[in-house]
Every structure is written in structure tokens, then in C-alpha cells.
Design a protein around this motif. Sequence first.
Motif, PDB file in Angstrom:
ATOM      1  N   ALA A 112       0.829  -1.199   0.000  1.00  8.12           N
ATOM      2  CA  ALA A 112       0.000   0.000   0.000  1.00  8.12           C
ATOM      3  C   ALA A 112       0.864   1.250   0.000  1.00  8.12           C
ATOM      4  N   ASP A 113       1.912   1.246   0.816  1.00  9.33           N
ATOM      5  CA  ASP A 113       2.822   2.387   0.859  1.00  9.33           C
ATOM      6  C   ASP A 113       3.515   2.582  -0.482  1.00  9.33           C
ATOM      7  N   SER A 114       3.896   1.474  -1.135  1.00 13.16           N
ATOM      8  CA  SER A 114       4.554   1.563  -2.442  1.00 13.16           C
ATOM      9  C   SER A 114       3.621   2.182  -3.487  1.00 13.16           C
ATOM     10  N   HIS A 115       2.355   1.726  -3.517  1.00  7.46           N
ATOM     11  CA  HIS A 115       1.389   2.295  -4.459  1.00  7.46           C
ATOM     12  C   HIS A 115       1.231   3.794  -4.224  1.00  7.46           C
ATOM     13  N   PHE A 116       1.142   4.178  -2.964  1.00  6.60           N
ATOM     14  CA  PHE A 116       0.914   5.580  -2.626  1.00  6.60           C
ATOM     15  C   PHE A 116       2.104   6.438  -3.045  1.00  6.60           C
ATOM     16  N   ARG A 117       3.299   5.960  -2.822  1.00  5.94           N
ATOM     17  CA  ARG A 117       4.490   6.732  -3.219  1.00  5.94           C
ATOM     18  C   ARG A 117       4.574   6.846  -4.748  1.00  5.94           C
ATOM     19  N   THR A 118       4.167   5.792  -5.441  1.00  4.84           N
ATOM     20  CA  THR A 118       4.149   5.854  -6.909  1.00  4.84           C
ATOM     21  C   THR A 118       3.160   6.909  -7.389  1.00  4.84           C
ATOM     22  N   LEU A 119       2.003   6.977  -6.751  1.00  3.68           N
ATOM     23  CA  LEU A 119       1.017   7.989  -7.117  1.00  3.68           C
ATOM     24  C   LEU A 119       1.559   9.397  -6.880  1.00  3.68           C
ATOM     25  N   ALA A 201       0.348   4.557   5.250  1.00  2.72           N
ATOM     26  CA  ALA A 201      -0.443   3.481   4.650  1.00  2.72           C
ATOM     27  C   ALA A 201      -1.593   3.040   5.553  1.00  2.72           C
ATOM     28  N   VAL A 202      -1.336   2.927   6.850  1.00  5.20           N
ATOM     29  CA  VAL A 202      -2.388   2.454   7.752  1.00  5.20           C
ATOM     30  C   VAL A 202      -3.568   3.427   7.783  1.00  5.20           C
ATOM     31  N   ASP A 203      -3.317   4.710   7.495  1.00 10.73           N
ATOM     32  CA  ASP A 203      -4.383   5.712   7.530  1.00 10.73           C
ATOM     33  C   ASP A 203      -5.417   5.491   6.434  1.00 10.73           C
ATOM     34  N   PHE A 204      -4.985   4.912   5.312  1.00 15.45           N
ATOM     35  CA  PHE A 204      -5.991   4.655   4.273  1.00 15.45           C
ATOM     36  C   PHE A 204      -6.324   3.171   4.141  1.00 15.45           C
ATOM     37  N   LEU A 205      -5.536   2.305   4.766  1.00 16.67           N
ATOM     38  CA  LEU A 205      -5.991   0.920   4.894  1.00 16.67           C
ATOM     39  C   LEU A 205      -7.166   0.851   5.870  1.00 16.67           C
ATOM     40  N   LEU A 206      -7.134   1.726   6.868  1.00 17.22           N
ATOM     41  CA  LEU A 206      -8.233   1.865   7.829  1.00 17.22           C
ATOM     42  C   LEU A 206      -8.746   3.301   7.733  1.00 17.22           C
ATOM     43  N   PRO A 207      -9.531   3.607   6.691  1.00 17.61           N
ATOM     44  CA  PRO A 207      -9.892   5.003   6.408  1.00 17.61           C
ATOM     45  C   PRO A 207     -11.048   5.525   7.269  1.00 17.61           C
ATOM     46  N   ASP A 240     -23.556   8.733  10.403  1.00 10.07           N
ATOM     47  CA  ASP A 240     -24.382   7.837   9.592  1.00 10.07           C
ATOM     48  C   ASP A 240     -23.732   7.434   8.279  1.00 10.07           C
ATOM     49  N   ASP A 241     -22.446   7.757   8.090  1.00 16.03           N
ATOM     50  CA  ASP A 241     -21.754   7.281   6.888  1.00 16.03           C
ATOM     51  C   ASP A 241     -21.510   5.778   6.997  1.00 16.03           C
ATOM     52  N   PRO A 242     -21.760   5.033   5.930  1.00 13.04           N
ATOM     53  CA  PRO A 242     -21.399   3.615   5.962  1.00 13.04           C
ATOM     54  C   PRO A 242     -19.887   3.470   5.956  1.00 13.04           C
ATOM     55  N   PRO A 243     -19.358   2.393   6.518  1.00 15.14           N
ATOM     56  CA  PRO A 243     -17.901   2.215   6.502  1.00 15.14           C
ATOM     57  C   PRO A 243     -17.377   2.031   5.087  1.00 15.14           C
ATOM     58  N   ILE A 244     -16.145   2.466   4.877  1.00  6.98           N
ATOM     59  CA  ILE A 244     -15.470   2.250   3.598  1.00  6.98           C
ATOM     60  C   ILE A 244     -14.797   0.889   3.682  1.00  6.98           C
ATOM     61  N   LEU A 245     -15.425  -0.118   3.097  1.00 10.10           N
ATOM     62  CA  LEU A 245     -14.909  -1.477   3.207  1.00 10.10           C
ATOM     63  C   LEU A 245     -13.875  -1.810   2.145  1.00 10.10           C
ATOM     64  N   ILE A 246     -14.056  -1.303   0.920  1.00 10.38           N
ATOM     65  CA  ILE A 246     -13.128  -1.640  -0.140  1.00 10.38           C
ATOM     66  C   ILE A 246     -11.707  -1.257   0.266  1.00 10.38           C
ATOM     67  N   SER A 247     -10.753  -2.142   0.024  1.00  8.19           N
ATOM     68  CA  SER A 247      -9.355  -1.853   0.312  1.00  8.19           C
ATOM     69  C   SER A 247      -8.850  -0.811  -0.690  1.00  8.19           C
ATOM     70  N   LEU A 248      -8.570   0.390  -0.222  1.00 11.34           N
ATOM     71  CA  LEU A 248      -8.187   1.481  -1.125  1.00 11.34           C
ATOM     72  C   LEU A 248      -6.918   1.182  -1.922  1.00 11.34           C
ATOM     73  N   PRO A 249      -5.916   0.495  -1.366  1.00  7.26           N
ATOM     74  CA  PRO A 249      -4.751   0.148  -2.193  1.00  7.26           C
ATOM     75  C   PRO A 249      -5.110  -0.704  -3.406  1.00  7.26           C
ATOM     76  N   LEU A 250      -6.176  -1.475  -3.319  1.00  6.76           N
ATOM     77  CA  LEU A 250      -6.617  -2.263  -4.463  1.00  6.76           C
ATOM     78  C   LEU A 250      -7.016  -1.342  -5.617  1.00  6.76           C
ATOM     79  N   LEU A 251      -7.699  -0.245  -5.296  1.00  8.03           N
ATOM     80  CA  LEU A 251      -8.084   0.721  -6.321  1.00  8.03           C
ATOM     81  C   LEU A 251      -6.869   1.463  -6.855  1.00  8.03           C
ATOM     82  N   MET A 252      -5.926   1.762  -5.973  1.00  5.58           N
ATOM     83  CA  MET A 252      -4.691   2.414  -6.412  1.00  5.58           C
ATOM     84  C   MET A 252      -3.928   1.525  -7.388  1.00  5.58           C
ATOM     85  N   ASN A 253      -3.814   0.252  -7.047  1.00  7.05           N
ATOM     86  CA  ASN A 253      -3.097  -0.691  -7.907  1.00  7.05           C
ATOM     87  C   ASN A 253      -3.781  -0.835  -9.260  1.00  7.05           C
ATOM     88  N   LYS A 254      -5.112  -0.893  -9.251  1.00  8.51           N
ATOM     89  CA  LYS A 254      -5.851  -1.019 -10.506  1.00  8.51           C
ATOM     90  C   LYS A 254      -5.612   0.206 -11.396  1.00  8.51           C
TER      91      LYS A 254
END
Length: 265
Positions: A112-119, A201-207, A240-254
Motif C-alpha cells: 500500500a505504501d509503495s502504491h501511494f508513493r508511486t502515485l 499506509a495504515v491511515d488509508f488501509l483503515l480510512p 451515519d456514513d457507511p464504513p469504507i470497506l473496499i481496500s483502497l490500495p486495491l483501487l490504487m493498484n488497478k
Amino acid sequence: MATDKYPEIDAVITYIHRNIYDPLPLARLAAYAGYSPFHFTRIFKERIGLPPLYYVSSLRLQKAKDLLLRTNLSIRDIGLEIGQQSLGTFTTRFTERVGVTPSDFRNSTSQADSHFRTLQRLSDWTSGHQLSNSYARIEGTVQAEIPFEGVILIGLFPKPIPEGLPLHGTLLSSLGEFCFTGVKPGTYYLMATSVSWGMQAVDFLLPHNTLRTRSREPIVVQPYSSVPYQQVMLHVPRLDDPPILISLPLLMNKFLSERLQTSYR
């Protein structure tokens, strides 16, 4: 800004959070709210967008994400903590709604950290998939309640909760315009969140604290009809926001993989 109907649902949500590891059958939640199960389900879904028990299961999966990264509990024990008696059932549900297996999520911090640094180093954010066909375009702008610099992850989901891979999704390098092309007829929910450049990385793995937005009403795409221009506002998390379940690094990688494919064409 609490202009939502049924403010009593806020007390129920607080109650759910406080008792998330306990059995929370529909009858218990309805009784706490002082309604019949039928009436409670109706107003909860109208307010939150999700049935009560689906919302509870979503929060429990969010808790599982926390436990995976913040404790050394086994995956089986984490499943038991959130009420899943079967390791197989827990793994299947987690994978379907988060996008990766519990084991892969637990071990994803470095990637996750690697994807973020690439971005952060990316100079060309042009989408690699601007389809031109007879299907619809959904265009709009993203703004934010508070100053923000970072990446915005935005997508169209089949349910009013950001889980699983979006049907259409992209990343933006700044606030401003977005566009999805090739959107087939159907019903979609627009969801977005942000990741500030200073985050770890942990901040957006657990957003839990990222800015976010969601469409309260579905976007209905009909054949040969245009879709209204979307104007969305990123806001600080609300009760009342629903939790963000999707793993954000997955979207970054895609997104990065699509950019790499485009550069080789």
C-alpha cells in the motif's frame, strides 16, 4: 449539518457501535429505537440507505480490518470476534466486500505504501480507459468542505456502500472534474474518499478519518438518456456514513496498472 430525517436513528447507530461485538438481532435494535421491526427497518433504510443488519455486518467487517492490522489475533479468532463461527464464511465475506482475503489485507501495508508513493510521483493522471461508445457518460465535479491536497478515489457502486470493486472507478490528483464513460443502463451510487499526501499506509488501509462523500439518491442510467451533472462535496466523516470497506490500495493498484498498460500502447 444534521438535516436528515429520523434523527433517532443516530442513537441506534451509537448503540450499534457500542455493542458491535454482541449479538444484535433486528428485534433488539427495533426495541431500542422503540419501533416494530418492520417500521424500524423501513426508516433505518430510508435514513442510512442499507437494511439494519447489513449495516451491522458492514461495521463488523470494518472492525475485522482494524483487528487484522492492530492485533496479533489469528484470522479465525478475528472471525469469531465479529460473530462468524466459520473461518471459511468469514474469509469469503471479507474477500467479497473488501476485495482481498483477510491474510492479504493483513500483509498489505508495504505494498500500500509503495502504491501511494508511486502515485505521488505520477505526472500523467489521464485516464487510460476513455471509452467512446453508445453508453452513457457520468460527469461532475468534486469539491471539499476543508482544504485538501492528495488523491481522490471515486467510483460508481451497485449498493449505497463502498464495498467490492466499483463498477466504474478512477483516481483524481486534485479536486475538480471527473468523468466516467461507457456506463451501461442500471442503478449506481456515487462514492468518493480522499487520501492526503501526508498520510501513512495504515491511515488509508483503515480510512476512518478520510474525507468522503456518497450519493443519497441512486444515479439511474437509462438507454438513450443523459445523466444529470453531478456535484459532490467531500466532507469529514459523519455518524451515519457507511464504513469504507473496499481496500483502497486495491483501487490504487488497478489505476496504476491501467496507466502502465496505456503507456505501452
